[in-house]
Design a protein around this motif. Sequence first.
Motif, PDB file in Angstrom:
ATOM      1  N   PRO A  38       9.957 -11.195 -11.298  1.00 31.67           N
ATOM      2  CA  PRO A  38      11.333 -11.613 -11.579  1.00 31.67           C
ATOM      3  C   PRO A  38      12.310 -10.495 -11.264  1.00 31.67           C
ATOM      4  O   PRO A  38      12.015  -9.320 -11.475  1.00 31.67           O
ATOM      5  CB  PRO A  38      11.312 -11.923 -13.083  1.00 31.67           C
ATOM      6  CG  PRO A  38      10.149 -11.182 -13.618  1.00 31.67           C
ATOM      7  CD  PRO A  38       9.130 -11.148 -12.514  1.00 31.67           C
TER       8      PRO A  38
ATOM      9  N   LEU B 105      17.684  -7.491 -14.326  1.00 33.08           N
ATOM     10  CA  LEU B 105      18.972  -7.986 -14.782  1.00 33.08           C
ATOM     11  C   LEU B 105      20.100  -7.310 -14.020  1.00 33.08           C
ATOM     12  O   LEU B 105      20.022  -6.130 -13.691  1.00 33.08           O
ATOM     13  CB  LEU B 105      19.146  -7.721 -16.279  1.00 33.08           C
ATOM     14  CG  LEU B 105      18.219  -8.453 -17.254  1.00 33.08           C
ATOM     15  CD1 LEU B 105      18.567  -8.080 -18.674  1.00 33.08           C
ATOM     16  CD2 LEU B 105      18.287  -9.945 -17.066  1.00 33.08           C
TER      17      LEU B 105
ATOM     18  N   GLU C  63      24.848  -8.861 -16.661  1.00 29.98           N
ATOM     19  CA  GLU C  63      23.949  -9.428 -17.672  1.00 29.98           C
ATOM     20  C   GLU C  63      23.607  -8.396 -18.736  1.00 29.98           C
ATOM     21  O   GLU C  63      23.612  -8.700 -19.935  1.00 29.98           O
ATOM     22  CB  GLU C  63      22.669  -9.943 -16.988  1.00 29.98           C
ATOM     23  CG  GLU C  63      22.888 -11.197 -16.146  1.00 29.98           C
ATOM     24  CD  GLU C  63      21.672 -11.561 -15.325  1.00 29.98           C
ATOM     25  OE1 GLU C  63      21.359 -12.768 -15.227  1.00 29.98           O
ATOM     26  OE2 GLU C  63      21.023 -10.643 -14.768  1.00 29.98           O
TER      27      GLU C  63
ATOM     28  N   CYS D 146      24.672  -8.595 -22.784  1.00 32.00           N
ATOM     29  CA  CYS D 146      23.632  -8.498 -23.819  1.00 32.00           C
ATOM     30  C   CYS D 146      23.892  -7.309 -24.736  1.00 32.00           C
ATOM     31  O   CYS D 146      23.766  -7.404 -25.961  1.00 32.00           O
ATOM     32  CB  CYS D 146      22.258  -8.381 -23.166  1.00 32.00           C
ATOM     33  SG  CYS D 146      21.671  -9.884 -22.355  1.00 32.00           S
TER      34      CYS D 146
ATOM     35  N   TYR E  70      16.508 -13.401 -23.230  1.00 37.64           N
ATOM     36  CA  TYR E  70      17.274 -13.822 -22.063  1.00 37.64           C
ATOM     37  C   TYR E  70      16.400 -13.846 -20.807  1.00 37.64           C
ATOM     38  O   TYR E  70      16.484 -14.775 -19.992  1.00 37.64           O
ATOM     39  CB  TYR E  70      18.467 -12.883 -21.855  1.00 37.64           C
ATOM     40  CG  TYR E  70      19.305 -13.246 -20.651  1.00 37.64           C
ATOM     41  CD1 TYR E  70      20.142 -14.352 -20.673  1.00 37.64           C
ATOM     42  CD2 TYR E  70      19.226 -12.497 -19.480  1.00 37.64           C
ATOM     43  CE1 TYR E  70      20.900 -14.701 -19.559  1.00 37.64           C
ATOM     44  CE2 TYR E  70      19.973 -12.838 -18.366  1.00 37.64           C
ATOM     45  CZ  TYR E  70      20.815 -13.939 -18.416  1.00 37.64           C
ATOM     46  OH  TYR E  70      21.542 -14.293 -17.315  1.00 37.64           O
ATOM     47  N   LYS E  71      15.561 -12.827 -20.656  1.00 37.23           N
ATOM     48  CA  LYS E  71      14.667 -12.785 -19.495  1.00 37.23           C
ATOM     49  C   LYS E  71      13.705 -13.968 -19.506  1.00 37.23           C
ATOM     50  O   LYS E  71      13.435 -14.574 -18.461  1.00 37.23           O
ATOM     51  CB  LYS E  71      13.887 -11.476 -19.473  1.00 37.23           C
ATOM     52  CG  LYS E  71      14.717 -10.260 -19.081  1.00 37.23           C
ATOM     53  CD  LYS E  71      13.890  -9.002 -19.175  1.00 37.23           C
ATOM     54  CE  LYS E  71      14.720  -7.762 -18.849  1.00 37.23           C
ATOM     55  NZ  LYS E  71      13.938  -6.508 -19.008  1.00 37.23           N
TER      56      LYS E  71
ATOM     57  N   ILE F 228      14.163 -16.945 -20.906  1.00 37.84           N
ATOM     58  CA  ILE F 228      14.901 -18.172 -20.589  1.00 37.84           C
ATOM     59  C   ILE F 228      15.240 -18.221 -19.102  1.00 37.84           C
ATOM     60  O   ILE F 228      15.062 -19.249 -18.431  1.00 37.84           O
ATOM     61  CB  ILE F 228      16.191 -18.251 -21.439  1.00 37.84           C
ATOM     62  CG1 ILE F 228      15.842 -18.398 -22.926  1.00 37.84           C
ATOM     63  CG2 ILE F 228      17.072 -19.423 -20.988  1.00 37.84           C
ATOM     64  CD1 ILE F 228      17.017 -18.276 -23.860  1.00 37.84           C
ATOM     65  N   ARG F 229      15.712 -17.080 -18.571  1.00 45.64           N
ATOM     66  CA  ARG F 229      16.102 -17.047 -17.161  1.00 45.64           C
ATOM     67  C   ARG F 229      14.900 -17.262 -16.244  1.00 45.64           C
ATOM     68  O   ARG F 229      14.979 -17.998 -15.246  1.00 45.64           O
ATOM     69  CB  ARG F 229      16.756 -15.702 -16.834  1.00 45.64           C
ATOM     70  CG  ARG F 229      17.382 -15.640 -15.457  1.00 45.64           C
ATOM     71  CD  ARG F 229      17.795 -14.238 -15.074  1.00 45.64           C
ATOM     72  NE  ARG F 229      16.628 -13.358 -14.957  1.00 45.64           N
ATOM     73  CZ  ARG F 229      16.690 -12.119 -14.428  1.00 45.64           C
ATOM     74  NH1 ARG F 229      17.851 -11.653 -14.017  1.00 45.64           N
ATOM     75  NH2 ARG F 229      15.614 -11.370 -14.365  1.00 45.64           N
ATOM     76  N   ASN F 230      13.766 -16.651 -16.583  1.00 44.08           N
ATOM     77  CA  ASN F 230      12.600 -16.758 -15.721  1.00 44.08           C
ATOM     78  C   ASN F 230      11.980 -18.150 -15.770  1.00 44.08           C
ATOM     79  O   ASN F 230      11.393 -18.606 -14.791  1.00 44.08           O
ATOM     80  CB  ASN F 230      11.555 -15.704 -16.115  1.00 44.08           C
ATOM     81  CG  ASN F 230      12.049 -14.290 -15.843  1.00 44.08           C
ATOM     82  OD1 ASN F 230      12.953 -14.074 -15.033  1.00 44.08           O
ATOM     83  ND2 ASN F 230      11.469 -13.315 -16.545  1.00 44.08           N
TER      84      ASN F 230
ATOM     85  N   ARG G 211      13.692 -20.848 -16.050  1.00 39.95           N
ATOM     86  CA  ARG G 211      14.564 -21.738 -15.266  1.00 39.95           C
ATOM     87  C   ARG G 211      14.460 -21.472 -13.765  1.00 39.95           C
ATOM     88  O   ARG G 211      14.818 -22.333 -12.973  1.00 39.95           O
ATOM     89  CB  ARG G 211      16.023 -21.557 -15.705  1.00 39.95           C
ATOM     90  CG  ARG G 211      16.303 -22.126 -17.092  1.00 39.95           C
ATOM     91  CD  ARG G 211      17.760 -21.934 -17.450  1.00 39.95           C
ATOM     92  NE  ARG G 211      18.092 -22.573 -18.716  1.00 39.95           N
ATOM     93  CZ  ARG G 211      19.292 -22.521 -19.289  1.00 39.95           C
ATOM     94  NH1 ARG G 211      20.272 -21.843 -18.696  1.00 39.95           N
ATOM     95  NH2 ARG G 211      19.528 -23.129 -20.423  1.00 39.95           N
ATOM     96  N   SER G 212      14.009 -20.274 -13.398  1.00 44.58           N
ATOM     97  CA  SER G 212      13.962 -19.927 -11.977  1.00 44.58           C
ATOM     98  C   SER G 212      12.705 -20.492 -11.295  1.00 44.58           C
ATOM     99  O   SER G 212      11.757 -20.853 -11.933  1.00 44.58           O
ATOM    100  CB  SER G 212      14.017 -18.422 -11.811  1.00 44.58           C
ATOM    101  OG  SER G 212      12.920 -17.798 -12.445  1.00 44.58           O
TER     102      SER G 212
END
Length: 320
Positions: A7, A10, A14, A18, A312-313, A315-317, A319-320
Amino acid sequence: MASSTIPPPLSMLESFLCGGLAGCIAVTVSNPAEVAKTRLQLQGELVKGGGKRVYKDVLDVLAKTWRNEGIRGLQRGLGPAYVYQILLNGSRLGFYEPFRQTINRSIGRSITDQIPFTSVVAGAASGIIGASFGNPLFLIKARMQAYSPILPVGTQHYYKSSFDALATIFRTEKFWGLLRGMDAAILRTAMGSSVQLPTYKWTKNQLGSHGLLPSNSILTYLVSSSVSGVCVCIVMQPADTALTRVYNQPTTRTPDGRLSGILYRNPIDCLWKTFRTEGVFGWYKGSTAQFLRVAPHTIITLTVNDIILGLYKDIRNRRS
């Protein structure tokens, strides 16, 4: 066979957001101790022997403030403190790693190497950026925290709100009034930031590399941030006292129409005059309150920041 992808790191924005959120959570808890610290630092200002004491210690400040001013008194200056924390911790936590990695690369070292010199420089530089952006907010926060309608100490400034404070300062002192004490703010934040993140990262790495605690456990975050908080408190206190006094000193109008401080020309002048009249203990007035502010503030900021970054990581990962 699916290929695993690393991944992306950030972005600075971002990390900034945070870090700002973590700082806001922390200041909600630490603000009453900062109100006490500010009032103790102004008590007996430039008076040999300390003069008449309105407050005996940090607990006495908190008790009298609660009794006379209620929760509003204990949380004076919380509004500008939120905005300041977003600017300061967003900059400090958001810019620290990019700065450190850039400096490491410039001297031919790996970005993963934890080098004391580059860590201190990156911490100081990121803190200076936050302090410069946030100076007007810190100025009105300090003045609002010092104000007490019942038991005043030091020069008092009454503002109805943060917006009223900014408008009043701009109207009476123009733009330069909002920059008052920036040199002291930069000195204070550079000293604190130069040790906060480096000691936190170093302690966390040591605990993990020696197998004392799991690398990414909450207990590791708590221990590392506790060590960092103690270091910050010791290093930053004299500059913090100078900043509080420079912000709150009485002013007089110069022939060119600008308002100038009556007591101090700059933070170094403040430190010297404080030492000459109150001794070295004058620099450390309110140090107990400072520790009660810095320790939980540092622990919450750094611990919550790591938790927020992890969430956050994830959630972001996903979705990616």
